[in-house]
Design a protein around this motif. Structure first.
Motif, PDB file in Angstrom:
ATOM      1  N   PRO A 188       0.837  -1.217   0.000  1.00 16.17           N
ATOM      2  CA  PRO A 188       0.000   0.000   0.000  1.00 16.17           C
ATOM      3  C   PRO A 188       0.863   1.253   0.000  1.00 16.17           C
ATOM      4  O   PRO A 188       1.931   1.301   0.626  1.00 16.17           O
ATOM      5  CB  PRO A 188      -0.815  -0.133   1.287  1.00 16.17           C
ATOM      6  N   ASP A 189       0.404   2.288  -0.691  1.00 22.00           N
ATOM      7  CA  ASP A 189       1.085   3.575  -0.651  1.00 22.00           C
ATOM      8  C   ASP A 189       0.974   4.197   0.731  1.00 22.00           C
ATOM      9  O   ASP A 189       1.897   4.867   1.206  1.00 22.00           O
ATOM     10  CB  ASP A 189       0.477   4.515  -1.704  1.00 22.00           C
ATOM     11  N   THR A 205      -5.114   1.600  -1.050  1.00 16.36           N
ATOM     12  CA  THR A 205      -4.026   2.270  -1.784  1.00 16.36           C
ATOM     13  C   THR A 205      -2.961   1.279  -2.250  1.00 16.36           C
ATOM     14  O   THR A 205      -1.877   1.680  -2.683  1.00 16.36           O
ATOM     15  CB  THR A 205      -3.365   3.332  -0.897  1.00 16.36           C
ATOM     16  N   SER A 206      -3.268  -0.016  -2.150  1.00 12.80           N
ATOM     17  CA  SER A 206      -2.278  -1.034  -2.524  1.00 12.80           C
ATOM     18  C   SER A 206      -1.941  -0.967  -4.006  1.00 12.80           C
ATOM     19  O   SER A 206      -2.795  -0.662  -4.861  1.00 12.80           O
ATOM     20  CB  SER A 206      -2.813  -2.432  -2.188  1.00 12.80           C
ATOM     21  N   VAL A 207      -0.655  -1.269  -4.301  1.00 11.12           N
ATOM     22  CA  VAL A 207      -0.157  -1.293  -5.682  1.00 11.12           C
ATOM     23  C   VAL A 207       0.553  -2.625  -5.896  1.00 11.12           C
ATOM     24  O   VAL A 207       1.341  -3.061  -5.046  1.00 11.12           O
ATOM     25  CB  VAL A 207       0.815  -0.123  -5.952  1.00 11.12           C
ATOM     26  N   MET A 208       0.260  -3.264  -7.024  1.00 20.23           N
ATOM     27  CA  MET A 208       0.898  -4.539  -7.357  1.00 20.23           C
ATOM     28  C   MET A 208       2.099  -4.245  -8.263  1.00 20.23           C
ATOM     29  O   MET A 208       1.970  -3.556  -9.283  1.00 20.23           O
ATOM     30  CB  MET A 208      -0.103  -5.458  -8.074  1.00 20.23           C
ATOM     31  N   TYR A 209       3.293  -4.758  -7.863  1.00 17.17           N
ATOM     32  CA  TYR A 209       4.518  -4.556  -8.623  1.00 17.17           C
ATOM     33  C   TYR A 209       5.041  -5.910  -9.106  1.00 17.17           C
ATOM     34  O   TYR A 209       4.977  -6.913  -8.381  1.00 17.17           O
ATOM     35  CB  TYR A 209       5.604  -3.891  -7.771  1.00 17.17           C
ATOM     36  N   VAL A 252      13.895  -3.613 -13.451  1.00 15.63           N
ATOM     37  CA  VAL A 252      12.762  -2.754 -13.801  1.00 15.63           C
ATOM     38  C   VAL A 252      11.529  -3.325 -13.114  1.00 15.63           C
ATOM     39  O   VAL A 252      11.269  -4.531 -13.187  1.00 15.63           O
ATOM     40  CB  VAL A 252      12.540  -2.700 -15.328  1.00 15.63           C
ATOM     41  N   SER A 253      10.776  -2.488 -12.438  1.00 16.63           N
ATOM     42  CA  SER A 253       9.509  -2.917 -11.827  1.00 16.63           C
ATOM     43  C   SER A 253       8.394  -2.052 -12.362  1.00 16.63           C
ATOM     44  O   SER A 253       8.513  -0.812 -12.376  1.00 16.63           O
ATOM     45  CB  SER A 253       9.561  -2.793 -10.298  1.00 16.63           C
ATOM     46  N   VAL A 254       7.322  -2.711 -12.818  1.00 17.89           N
ATOM     47  CA  VAL A 254       6.129  -1.984 -13.246  1.00 17.89           C
ATOM     48  C   VAL A 254       5.036  -2.257 -12.211  1.00 17.89           C
ATOM     49  O   VAL A 254       4.937  -3.362 -11.663  1.00 17.89           O
ATOM     50  CB  VAL A 254       5.665  -2.402 -14.654  1.00 17.89           C
ATOM     51  N   GLY A 255       4.253  -1.257 -11.941  1.00 17.89           N
ATOM     52  CA  GLY A 255       3.213  -1.399 -10.924  1.00 17.89           C
ATOM     53  C   GLY A 255       1.855  -0.904 -11.415  1.00 17.89           C
ATOM     54  O   GLY A 255       1.769  -0.078 -12.327  1.00 17.89           O
ATOM     55  N   LYS A 256       0.808  -1.398 -10.775  1.00 14.83           N
ATOM     56  CA  LYS A 256      -0.544  -0.984 -11.137  1.00 14.83           C
ATOM     57  C   LYS A 256      -1.363  -0.946  -9.856  1.00 14.83           C
ATOM     58  O   LYS A 256      -1.375  -1.922  -9.084  1.00 14.83           O
ATOM     59  CB  LYS A 256      -1.155  -1.973 -12.130  1.00 14.83           C
ATOM     60  N   PRO A 257      -2.052   0.166  -9.573  1.00 19.19           N
ATOM     61  CA  PRO A 257      -2.887   0.234  -8.369  1.00 19.19           C
ATOM     62  C   PRO A 257      -3.969  -0.857  -8.391  1.00 19.19           C
ATOM     63  O   PRO A 257      -4.619  -1.076  -9.414  1.00 19.19           O
ATOM     64  CB  PRO A 257      -3.510   1.634  -8.443  1.00 19.19           C
ATOM     65  N   VAL A 258      -4.125  -1.518  -7.261  1.00 18.63           N
ATOM     66  CA  VAL A 258      -5.139  -2.585  -7.172  1.00 18.63           C
ATOM     67  C   VAL A 258      -6.530  -2.017  -7.409  1.00 18.63           C
ATOM     68  O   VAL A 258      -7.404  -2.681  -7.971  1.00 18.63           O
ATOM     69  CB  VAL A 258      -5.053  -3.273  -5.787  1.00 18.63           C
TER      70      VAL A 258
END
Length: 478
Positions: free
Chosen positions: A137-138, A145-149, A164-170
Protein backbone atom coordinates in the motif's frame (compact mmCIF):
# COMPACT_ATOMS: atom_id res chain seq x y z
CA UNK A 1 -47.12 -27.67 10.64
CA UNK A 2 -47.31 -31.23 9.33
CA UNK A 3 -44.29 -33.50 9.14
CA UNK A 4 -44.36 -33.34 5.34
CA UNK A 5 -44.30 -29.52 5.39
CA UNK A 6 -41.46 -29.50 7.93
CA UNK A 7 -39.43 -31.79 5.68
CA UNK A 8 -40.16 -29.56 2.68
CA UNK A 9 -39.15 -26.39 4.57
CA UNK A 10 -36.01 -28.17 5.79
CA UNK A 11 -35.08 -29.05 2.20
CA UNK A 12 -35.60 -25.44 1.13
CA UNK A 13 -33.41 -24.19 4.00
CA UNK A 14 -30.68 -26.66 3.07
CA UNK A 15 -30.90 -25.47 -0.54
CA UNK A 16 -30.72 -21.81 0.55
CA UNK A 17 -27.69 -22.56 2.76
CA UNK A 18 -26.02 -24.35 -0.14
CA UNK A 19 -26.65 -21.43 -2.50
CA UNK A 20 -25.32 -18.97 0.11
CA UNK A 21 -22.15 -21.03 0.61
CA UNK A 22 -21.65 -21.33 -3.14
CA UNK A 23 -22.08 -17.58 -3.65
CA UNK A 24 -19.67 -16.88 -0.79
CA UNK A 25 -17.02 -19.10 -2.36
CA UNK A 26 -17.51 -17.62 -5.82
CA UNK A 27 -17.42 -14.02 -4.57
CA UNK A 28 -14.37 -14.71 -2.40
CA UNK A 29 -12.58 -16.24 -5.38
CA UNK A 30 -13.21 -13.31 -7.73
CA UNK A 31 -10.51 -11.00 -6.31
CA UNK A 32 -7.66 -13.57 -6.48
CA UNK A 33 -8.64 -14.47 -10.04
CA UNK A 34 -8.56 -10.82 -11.15
CA UNK A 35 -5.25 -10.30 -9.36
CA UNK A 36 -3.77 -13.30 -11.16
CA UNK A 37 -4.94 -11.90 -14.51
CA UNK A 38 -3.51 -8.45 -13.74
CA UNK A 39 -0.21 -9.95 -12.54
CA UNK A 40 0.14 -11.99 -15.72
CA UNK A 41 -0.28 -8.80 -17.76
CA UNK A 42 2.27 -6.96 -15.60
CA UNK A 43 4.84 -9.74 -16.13
CA UNK A 44 4.77 -9.15 -19.87
CA UNK A 45 4.86 -5.37 -19.46
CA UNK A 46 7.85 -5.59 -17.08
CA UNK A 47 9.89 -7.63 -19.55
CA UNK A 48 8.95 -5.30 -22.42
CA UNK A 49 10.16 -2.30 -20.39
CA UNK A 50 13.30 -4.18 -19.29
CA UNK A 51 14.14 -4.85 -22.93
CA UNK A 52 13.59 -1.16 -23.71
CA UNK A 53 15.86 -0.08 -20.87
CA UNK A 54 18.55 -2.56 -22.02
CA UNK A 55 18.85 -0.51 -25.21
CA UNK A 56 20.22 2.38 -23.14
CA UNK A 57 22.86 0.47 -21.11
CA UNK A 58 26.33 1.95 -21.70
CA UNK A 59 29.42 0.30 -20.17
CA UNK A 60 27.27 -1.55 -17.63
CA UNK A 61 25.50 1.66 -16.53
CA UNK A 62 21.80 2.27 -17.15
CA UNK A 63 20.78 5.52 -18.85
CA UNK A 64 17.16 6.46 -18.02
CA UNK A 65 17.13 9.79 -19.82
CA UNK A 66 14.41 8.95 -22.32
CA UNK A 67 12.03 7.45 -19.76
CA UNK A 68 11.16 10.82 -18.21
CA UNK A 69 9.59 12.43 -21.33
CA UNK A 70 7.96 9.10 -22.24
CA UNK A 71 6.01 8.73 -18.96
CA UNK A 72 5.31 12.45 -18.70
CA UNK A 73 3.60 12.24 -22.06
CA UNK A 74 1.78 8.98 -21.19
CA UNK A 75 0.44 10.26 -17.86
CA UNK A 76 -0.72 13.49 -19.52
CA UNK A 77 -2.89 11.66 -22.07
CA UNK A 78 -6.65 12.05 -21.67
CA UNK A 79 -9.05 9.53 -23.20
CA UNK A 80 -12.28 7.70 -22.56
CA UNK A 81 -12.20 3.90 -22.79
CA UNK A 82 -15.47 2.13 -21.92
CA UNK A 83 -14.60 -1.39 -20.77
CA UNK A 84 -18.00 -3.05 -20.31
CA UNK A 85 -19.49 -1.18 -17.32
CA UNK A 86 -16.22 0.57 -16.31
CA UNK A 87 -14.93 3.77 -17.96
CA UNK A 88 -11.16 4.46 -17.91
CA UNK A 89 -9.79 8.01 -18.40
CA UNK A 90 -6.02 7.83 -17.74
CA UNK A 91 -2.96 5.58 -17.65
CA UNK A 92 -2.21 4.38 -14.13
CA UNK A 93 0.84 2.24 -14.92
CA UNK A 94 3.91 2.96 -12.76
CA UNK A 95 7.58 2.16 -13.33
CA UNK A 96 10.86 2.45 -11.51
CA UNK A 97 14.37 1.35 -12.49
CA UNK A 98 17.11 0.35 -10.04
CA UNK A 99 20.81 -0.30 -10.50
CA UNK A 100 22.54 -3.54 -9.58
CA UNK A 101 22.63 -2.44 -5.90
CA UNK A 102 18.90 -1.89 -5.76
CA UNK A 103 19.08 1.92 -5.68
CA UNK A 104 16.33 3.71 -7.63
CA UNK A 105 17.63 5.44 -10.79
CA UNK A 106 14.25 6.46 -12.13
CA UNK A 107 10.70 6.62 -10.66
CA UNK A 108 7.79 7.51 -12.96
CA UNK A 109 6.11 9.31 -10.05
CA UNK A 110 9.28 11.27 -9.24
CA UNK A 111 9.18 10.50 -5.52
CA UNK A 112 11.60 7.62 -4.90
CA UNK A 113 14.71 8.54 -6.90
CA UNK A 114 17.84 7.53 -4.93
CA UNK A 115 15.92 5.31 -2.47
CA UNK A 116 17.27 1.87 -1.59
CA UNK A 117 14.82 -0.76 -2.85
CA UNK A 118 17.19 -3.68 -2.55
CA UNK A 119 15.06 -5.29 0.17
CA UNK A 120 11.80 -5.13 -1.77
CA UNK A 121 10.89 -8.58 -2.95
CA UNK A 122 10.39 -7.66 -6.60
CA UNK A 123 13.79 -5.95 -6.86
CA UNK A 124 15.72 -8.43 -4.71
CA UNK A 125 14.56 -11.48 -6.72
CA UNK A 126 14.86 -9.73 -10.09
CA UNK A 127 18.48 -8.83 -9.37
CA UNK A 128 19.10 -12.54 -8.71
CA UNK A 129 17.48 -13.45 -12.04
CA UNK A 130 14.35 -14.82 -10.42
CA UNK A 131 10.70 -13.88 -10.68
CA UNK A 132 9.71 -11.29 -8.08
CA UNK A 133 6.40 -9.59 -7.29
CA UNK A 134 4.87 -7.74 -4.37
CA UNK A 135 1.73 -5.80 -3.36
CA UNK A 136 2.35 -2.83 -1.08
CA UNK A 137 0.00 0.00 0.00
CA UNK A 138 1.08 3.58 -0.65
CA UNK A 139 -0.41 4.50 2.72
CA UNK A 140 0.25 2.09 5.55
CA UNK A 141 -2.77 0.22 6.93
CA UNK A 142 -4.91 1.38 3.98
CA UNK A 143 -5.43 -1.60 1.65
CA UNK A 144 -7.34 0.59 -0.82
CA UNK A 145 -4.03 2.27 -1.78
CA UNK A 146 -2.28 -1.03 -2.52
CA UNK A 147 -0.16 -1.29 -5.68
CA UNK A 148 0.90 -4.54 -7.36
CA UNK A 149 4.52 -4.56 -8.62
CA UNK A 150 6.26 -7.09 -10.87
CA UNK A 151 10.03 -6.96 -11.45
CA UNK A 152 12.24 -8.02 -14.37
CA UNK A 153 16.04 -8.04 -14.61
CA UNK A 154 18.01 -5.69 -16.90
CA UNK A 155 20.85 -7.56 -18.66
CA UNK A 156 24.07 -6.35 -20.20
CA UNK A 157 25.64 -9.29 -21.93
CA UNK A 158 25.50 -12.13 -19.41
CA UNK A 159 25.41 -9.80 -16.43
CA UNK A 160 22.40 -8.36 -14.53
CA UNK A 161 23.02 -4.64 -14.16
CA UNK A 162 19.67 -3.57 -12.72
CA UNK A 163 15.97 -4.21 -12.41
CA UNK A 164 12.76 -2.75 -13.80
CA UNK A 165 9.51 -2.92 -11.83
CA UNK A 166 6.13 -1.98 -13.25
CA UNK A 167 3.21 -1.40 -10.92
CA UNK A 168 -0.54 -0.98 -11.14
CA UNK A 169 -2.89 0.23 -8.37
CA UNK A 170 -5.14 -2.58 -7.17
CA UNK A 171 -8.04 -0.14 -7.18
CA UNK A 172 -7.78 0.19 -10.98
CA UNK A 173 -8.84 -3.43 -11.56
CA UNK A 174 -10.77 -3.55 -8.29
CA UNK A 175 -13.60 -1.78 -10.14
CA UNK A 176 -13.98 -4.87 -12.31
CA UNK A 177 -13.97 -7.07 -9.22
CA UNK A 178 -16.76 -5.03 -7.63
CA UNK A 179 -18.81 -5.06 -10.84
CA UNK A 180 -18.36 -8.82 -11.18
CA UNK A 181 -19.33 -9.33 -7.53
CA UNK A 182 -22.53 -7.32 -7.99
CA UNK A 183 -23.50 -9.21 -11.13
CA UNK A 184 -22.70 -12.59 -9.58
CA UNK A 185 -24.65 -11.72 -6.43
CA UNK A 186 -27.70 -10.56 -8.43
CA UNK A 187 -27.63 -13.63 -10.69
CA UNK A 188 -27.24 -15.93 -7.69
CA UNK A 189 -30.08 -14.30 -5.75
CA UNK A 190 -32.41 -14.22 -8.76
CA UNK A 191 -31.62 -17.86 -9.50
CA UNK A 192 -32.21 -18.87 -5.88
CA UNK A 193 -35.57 -17.06 -5.78
CA UNK A 194 -36.60 -18.58 -9.11
CA UNK A 195 -35.68 -22.10 -7.98
CA UNK A 196 -37.44 -21.61 -4.64
CA UNK A 197 -40.56 -20.38 -6.46
CA UNK A 198 -40.37 -23.34 -8.83
CA UNK A 199 -39.99 -25.69 -5.88
CA UNK A 200 -43.13 -24.26 -4.27
CA UNK A 201 -45.07 -24.63 -7.53
CA UNK A 202 -43.81 -28.16 -8.04
CA UNK A 203 -44.67 -29.07 -4.44
CA UNK A 204 -48.22 -27.78 -4.87
CA UNK A 205 -48.89 -29.25 -8.31
CA UNK A 206 -46.78 -32.38 -8.48
CA UNK A 207 -45.21 -33.46 -5.19
CA UNK A 208 -48.54 -33.86 -3.40
CA UNK A 209 -49.30 -37.27 -5.01
CA UNK A 210 -46.16 -38.69 -3.42
CA UNK A 211 -47.92 -38.38 -0.08
CA UNK A 212 -49.20 -41.81 -1.09
CA UNK A 213 -45.87 -43.11 0.17
CA UNK A 214 -47.16 -42.45 3.67
CA UNK A 215 -50.08 -44.76 2.92
CA UNK A 216 -47.61 -47.36 1.71
CA UNK A 217 -45.60 -47.05 4.96
CA UNK A 218 -48.77 -47.55 6.98
CA UNK A 219 -49.54 -50.61 4.88
CA UNK A 220 -46.08 -52.05 5.56
CA UNK A 221 -46.45 -51.48 9.30
CA UNK A 222 -49.81 -53.24 9.28
CA UNK A 223 -48.37 -56.46 7.81
CA UNK A 224 -48.04 -59.33 10.24
CA UNK A 225 -45.12 -60.84 8.35
CA UNK A 226 -42.69 -59.68 5.68
CA UNK A 227 -43.61 -60.58 2.11
CA UNK A 228 -41.15 -58.96 -0.29
CA UNK A 229 -43.02 -59.72 -3.56
CA UNK A 230 -46.22 -58.29 -2.10
CA UNK A 231 -44.43 -55.21 -0.80
CA UNK A 232 -42.84 -54.75 -4.21
CA UNK A 233 -46.20 -54.91 -5.96
CA UNK A 234 -47.63 -52.50 -3.42
CA UNK A 235 -44.75 -50.07 -3.98
CA UNK A 236 -45.23 -50.20 -7.75
CA UNK A 237 -48.92 -49.59 -7.20
CA UNK A 238 -48.20 -46.53 -5.05
CA UNK A 239 -45.84 -45.11 -7.68
CA UNK A 240 -48.38 -45.81 -10.41
CA UNK A 241 -51.12 -44.08 -8.43
CA UNK A 242 -48.88 -41.07 -7.85
CA UNK A 243 -48.11 -40.93 -11.57
CA UNK A 244 -51.81 -41.11 -12.43
CA UNK A 245 -52.61 -38.25 -10.06
CA UNK A 246 -49.81 -36.13 -11.49
CA UNK A 247 -51.10 -36.91 -14.98
CA UNK A 248 -54.62 -35.88 -14.04
CA UNK A 249 -53.31 -32.69 -12.44
CA UNK A 250 -51.30 -31.70 -15.52
CA UNK A 251 -53.96 -32.76 -18.04
CA UNK A 252 -57.05 -31.87 -16.02
CA UNK A 253 -58.64 -29.62 -18.61
CA UNK A 254 -58.22 -32.14 -21.41
CA UNK A 255 -59.56 -34.87 -19.13
CA UNK A 256 -62.75 -32.90 -18.37
CA UNK A 257 -63.14 -31.86 -22.01
CA UNK A 258 -62.98 -35.47 -23.18
CA UNK A 259 -65.62 -36.48 -20.65
CA UNK A 260 -67.94 -33.64 -21.64
CA UNK A 261 -67.53 -34.40 -25.34
CA UNK A 262 -68.19 -38.12 -24.89
CA UNK A 263 -71.16 -37.57 -22.59
CA UNK A 264 -72.66 -35.09 -25.05
CA UNK A 265 -72.32 -37.63 -27.84
CA UNK A 266 -73.99 -40.39 -25.80
CA UNK A 267 -76.88 -38.19 -24.64
CA UNK A 268 -77.61 -36.92 -28.15
CA UNK A 269 -79.41 -40.10 -29.27
CA UNK A 270 -81.94 -40.40 -26.40
CA UNK A 271 -82.57 -36.64 -26.52
CA UNK A 272 -83.38 -36.92 -30.22
CA UNK A 273 -85.80 -39.76 -29.47
CA UNK A 274 -87.50 -37.72 -26.71
CA UNK A 275 -87.81 -34.67 -28.93
CA UNK A 276 -89.26 -36.72 -31.78
CA UNK A 277 -91.79 -38.37 -29.52
CA UNK A 278 -92.75 -35.00 -27.98
CA UNK A 279 -93.36 -33.48 -31.43
CA UNK A 280 -95.52 -36.42 -32.48
CA UNK A 281 -97.58 -36.16 -29.28
CA UNK A 282 -98.52 -32.61 -30.23
CA UNK A 283 -100.36 -33.82 -33.35
CA UNK A 284 -104.16 -33.93 -32.91
CA UNK A 285 -106.24 -37.07 -33.30
CA UNK A 286 -103.59 -39.55 -32.14
CA UNK A 287 -104.97 -42.87 -30.95
CA UNK A 288 -104.65 -43.50 -27.20
CA UNK A 289 -102.60 -46.68 -27.72
CA UNK A 290 -100.15 -44.86 -29.97
CA UNK A 291 -99.97 -41.93 -27.56
CA UNK A 292 -99.16 -44.32 -24.71
CA UNK A 293 -96.41 -45.91 -26.81
CA UNK A 294 -94.75 -42.54 -27.35
CA UNK A 295 -95.10 -41.69 -23.66
CA UNK A 296 -93.46 -44.98 -22.75
CA UNK A 297 -90.67 -44.16 -25.20
CA UNK A 298 -90.08 -40.78 -23.52
CA UNK A 299 -90.03 -42.45 -20.09
CA UNK A 300 -87.59 -45.11 -21.27
CA UNK A 301 -85.19 -42.61 -22.87
CA UNK A 302 -85.38 -40.33 -19.83
CA UNK A 303 -84.50 -43.27 -17.61
CA UNK A 304 -81.61 -44.05 -19.94
CA UNK A 305 -80.23 -40.51 -19.64
CA UNK A 306 -80.62 -40.63 -15.86
CA UNK A 307 -78.78 -43.95 -15.69
CA UNK A 308 -76.03 -42.60 -17.96
CA UNK A 309 -75.51 -39.50 -15.80
CA UNK A 310 -75.56 -41.52 -12.56
CA UNK A 311 -73.04 -44.04 -13.87
CA UNK A 312 -70.89 -41.22 -15.23
CA UNK A 313 -70.81 -39.49 -11.85
CA UNK A 314 -69.94 -42.76 -10.10
CA UNK A 315 -67.10 -43.50 -12.50
CA UNK A 316 -65.73 -39.95 -12.34
CA UNK A 317 -65.78 -40.00 -8.53
CA UNK A 318 -64.01 -43.37 -8.58
CA UNK A 319 -61.32 -42.24 -11.03
CA UNK A 320 -60.40 -39.29 -8.83
CA UNK A 321 -59.61 -41.68 -5.96
CA UNK A 322 -56.07 -42.95 -6.29
CA UNK A 323 -56.06 -44.88 -3.03
CA UNK A 324 -58.65 -46.54 -0.84
CA UNK A 325 -59.44 -44.43 2.20
CA UNK A 326 -60.32 -47.41 4.42
CA UNK A 327 -58.95 -50.89 3.87
CA UNK A 328 -60.14 -53.89 5.83
CA UNK A 329 -59.94 -57.68 5.52
CA UNK A 330 -62.77 -59.02 3.34
CA UNK A 331 -63.85 -62.67 3.14
CA UNK A 332 -64.85 -63.30 -0.47
CA UNK A 333 -67.06 -66.32 0.29
CA UNK A 334 -69.81 -64.46 2.21
CA UNK A 335 -69.52 -61.48 -0.18
CA UNK A 336 -70.10 -63.67 -3.26
CA UNK A 337 -72.94 -65.51 -1.55
CA UNK A 338 -74.67 -62.19 -0.85
CA UNK A 339 -74.19 -60.85 -4.37
CA UNK A 340 -75.39 -64.10 -6.01
CA UNK A 341 -78.52 -64.14 -3.84
CA UNK A 342 -79.38 -60.59 -4.90
CA UNK A 343 -78.70 -61.33 -8.59
CA UNK A 344 -80.86 -64.47 -8.59
CA UNK A 345 -83.97 -62.37 -8.10
CA UNK A 346 -83.07 -60.12 -11.07
CA UNK A 347 -82.43 -63.20 -13.27
CA UNK A 348 -85.67 -64.99 -12.35
CA UNK A 349 -87.99 -63.27 -14.93
CA UNK A 350 -85.96 -64.84 -17.79
CA UNK A 351 -85.42 -68.15 -15.95
CA UNK A 352 -81.65 -67.59 -15.85
CA UNK A 353 -80.04 -69.60 -13.06
CA UNK A 354 -77.17 -68.09 -11.05
CA UNK A 355 -75.02 -70.75 -9.44
CA UNK A 356 -72.19 -70.26 -6.93
CA UNK A 357 -69.34 -72.79 -6.88
CA UNK A 358 -67.52 -72.08 -3.66
CA UNK A 359 -65.07 -74.86 -2.77
CA UNK A 360 -62.47 -72.73 -0.94
CA UNK A 361 -62.27 -69.48 0.94
CA UNK A 362 -60.03 -66.47 0.32
CA UNK A 363 -59.28 -63.30 2.26
CA UNK A 364 -58.39 -60.03 0.56
CA UNK A 365 -57.92 -56.45 1.74
CA UNK A 366 -60.08 -53.69 0.35
CA UNK A 367 -63.39 -51.87 0.42
CA UNK A 368 -66.29 -54.35 0.79
CA UNK A 369 -68.78 -51.96 -0.79
CA UNK A 370 -66.70 -51.43 -3.94
CA UNK A 371 -65.88 -55.14 -4.25
CA UNK A 372 -69.58 -55.95 -3.99
CA UNK A 373 -70.34 -53.38 -6.71
CA UNK A 374 -67.67 -54.82 -9.00
CA UNK A 375 -68.95 -58.40 -8.76
CA UNK A 376 -72.55 -57.16 -9.14
CA UNK A 377 -71.64 -55.38 -12.38
CA UNK A 378 -70.03 -58.53 -13.75
CA UNK A 379 -73.09 -60.59 -12.78
CA UNK A 380 -75.48 -58.08 -14.35
CA UNK A 381 -73.54 -58.29 -17.63
CA UNK A 382 -73.53 -62.09 -17.56
CA UNK A 383 -77.28 -62.26 -16.89
CA UNK A 384 -78.03 -59.74 -19.68
CA UNK A 385 -76.09 -61.76 -22.25
CA UNK A 386 -77.39 -65.17 -21.12
CA UNK A 387 -80.20 -66.79 -23.11
CA UNK A 388 -83.54 -67.47 -21.46
CA UNK A 389 -83.23 -70.57 -19.30
CA UNK A 390 -79.45 -70.34 -19.35
CA UNK A 391 -77.04 -70.46 -16.47
CA UNK A 392 -74.49 -68.07 -14.98
CA UNK A 393 -71.75 -69.65 -12.90
CA UNK A 394 -69.79 -67.77 -10.23
CA UNK A 395 -66.70 -69.43 -8.80
CA UNK A 396 -63.76 -68.59 -6.55
CA UNK A 397 -60.28 -69.91 -7.17
CA UNK A 398 -57.41 -69.33 -4.76
CA UNK A 399 -53.87 -69.09 -6.12
CA UNK A 400 -50.49 -68.61 -4.47
CA UNK A 401 -50.66 -64.85 -4.54
CA UNK A 402 -54.19 -63.88 -5.47
CA UNK A 403 -57.83 -64.86 -5.43
CA UNK A 404 -59.71 -65.02 -8.75
CA UNK A 405 -63.48 -64.56 -9.01
CA UNK A 406 -64.82 -65.99 -12.28
CA UNK A 407 -68.24 -65.12 -13.73
CA UNK A 408 -69.14 -67.26 -16.76
CA UNK A 409 -72.27 -67.08 -18.92
CA UNK A 410 -73.70 -69.15 -21.78
CA UNK A 411 -74.26 -66.23 -24.10
CA UNK A 412 -72.92 -65.59 -27.62
CA UNK A 413 -69.48 -64.52 -26.38
CA UNK A 414 -67.47 -61.48 -27.43
CA UNK A 415 -67.16 -60.73 -31.17
CA UNK A 416 -63.62 -60.42 -32.52
CA UNK A 417 -64.06 -56.74 -33.35
CA UNK A 418 -64.99 -55.96 -29.72
CA UNK A 419 -62.21 -57.88 -27.96
CA UNK A 420 -60.05 -54.79 -27.35
CA UNK A 421 -62.94 -52.33 -26.82
CA UNK A 422 -65.07 -53.84 -24.04
CA UNK A 423 -63.33 -51.79 -21.34
CA UNK A 424 -63.61 -48.48 -23.19
CA UNK A 425 -66.01 -45.92 -21.75
CA UNK A 426 -69.45 -45.89 -23.39
CA UNK A 427 -68.69 -48.92 -25.55
CA UNK A 428 -71.47 -51.47 -25.30
CA UNK A 429 -72.79 -54.47 -27.22
CA UNK A 430 -76.50 -54.99 -27.81
CA UNK A 431 -78.16 -57.47 -25.46
CA UNK A 432 -79.36 -60.58 -27.34
CA UNK A 433 -82.86 -60.61 -25.83
CA UNK A 434 -83.66 -56.87 -25.95
CA UNK A 435 -81.28 -55.67 -28.69
CA UNK A 436 -80.61 -52.66 -26.43
CA UNK A 437 -77.22 -51.32 -25.34
CA UNK A 438 -76.23 -50.37 -21.83
CA UNK A 439 -74.44 -47.18 -20.77
CA UNK A 440 -71.06 -48.77 -21.50
CA UNK A 441 -69.73 -47.66 -18.11
CA UNK A 442 -70.09 -50.88 -16.12
CA UNK A 443 -66.84 -52.57 -17.15
CA UNK A 444 -64.76 -49.36 -16.90
CA UNK A 445 -66.22 -49.01 -13.39
CA UNK A 446 -65.06 -52.55 -12.53
CA UNK A 447 -61.62 -51.84 -13.98
CA UNK A 448 -61.21 -48.78 -11.74
CA UNK A 449 -62.19 -50.82 -8.69
CA UNK A 450 -59.68 -53.51 -9.64
CA UNK A 451 -56.96 -50.87 -10.04
CA UNK A 452 -57.72 -49.37 -6.62
CA UNK A 453 -57.36 -52.83 -5.08
CA UNK A 454 -54.11 -53.51 -7.01
CA UNK A 455 -55.89 -56.29 -8.86
CA UNK A 456 -56.81 -56.93 -12.48
CA UNK A 457 -59.89 -57.64 -14.58
CA UNK A 458 -60.15 -59.59 -17.81
CA UNK A 459 -62.96 -60.64 -20.15
CA UNK A 460 -62.58 -63.37 -22.73
CA UNK A 461 -64.51 -66.08 -24.56
CA UNK A 462 -64.75 -69.44 -22.81
CA UNK A 463 -63.68 -72.60 -24.61
CA UNK A 464 -67.11 -74.20 -24.09
CA UNK A 465 -68.94 -71.07 -25.32
CA UNK A 466 -70.07 -67.85 -23.73
CA UNK A 467 -67.88 -65.28 -22.02
CA UNK A 468 -65.98 -65.47 -18.74
CA UNK A 469 -64.87 -62.50 -16.63
CA UNK A 470 -61.93 -62.99 -14.27
CA UNK A 471 -61.55 -60.55 -11.36
CA UNK A 472 -58.22 -61.12 -9.56
CA UNK A 473 -57.34 -59.61 -6.18
CA UNK A 474 -54.14 -59.93 -4.10
CA UNK A 475 -54.52 -62.20 -1.10
CA UNK A 476 -54.36 -60.61 2.32
CA UNK A 477 -51.20 -61.34 4.31
CA UNK A 478 -51.79 -63.93 6.95
Amino acid sequence: MSKRNRIFVGILLIYAAGIAFLLYRVLADLDPRYRESAEESLVETAHVMASLVEQDVRGGAIDTARLEPLFRSVHARQFEARIFSVVKHKVELRLYVTDRAGRVLYDSQGRMAGADFSQWRDVRLALRGEYGARTTPDVEEDPLTSVMYVGAPVHHGNEIVGAVSVGKPVQSFGQFVQAARRKTLYVGLYSAVAVLLLAVIVSVWLVRPFGLVADYVRYVRAQRRLNLPRLGRRALGVIGAAYDEMRDTLAGRSYVADYVQTLTHEVKSPLSAIRGAAELLQEPGMAPAQRQRFLDNITRETRRIQELVDRMMELTALETRRTLEQVQPVRLGPLLDEVVAAAAAAAAPRQVQVRLDLHEEAMVEGDPFLLRRAVSNLLDNAIDFSPAGGQVRVSLRRGRRDAVVEVADQGPGIPDYAQDKVFEKFYSLARPHSHKKSTGLGLPFVREIASLHHGRIGLANAAEGGAVARFALPLAAG
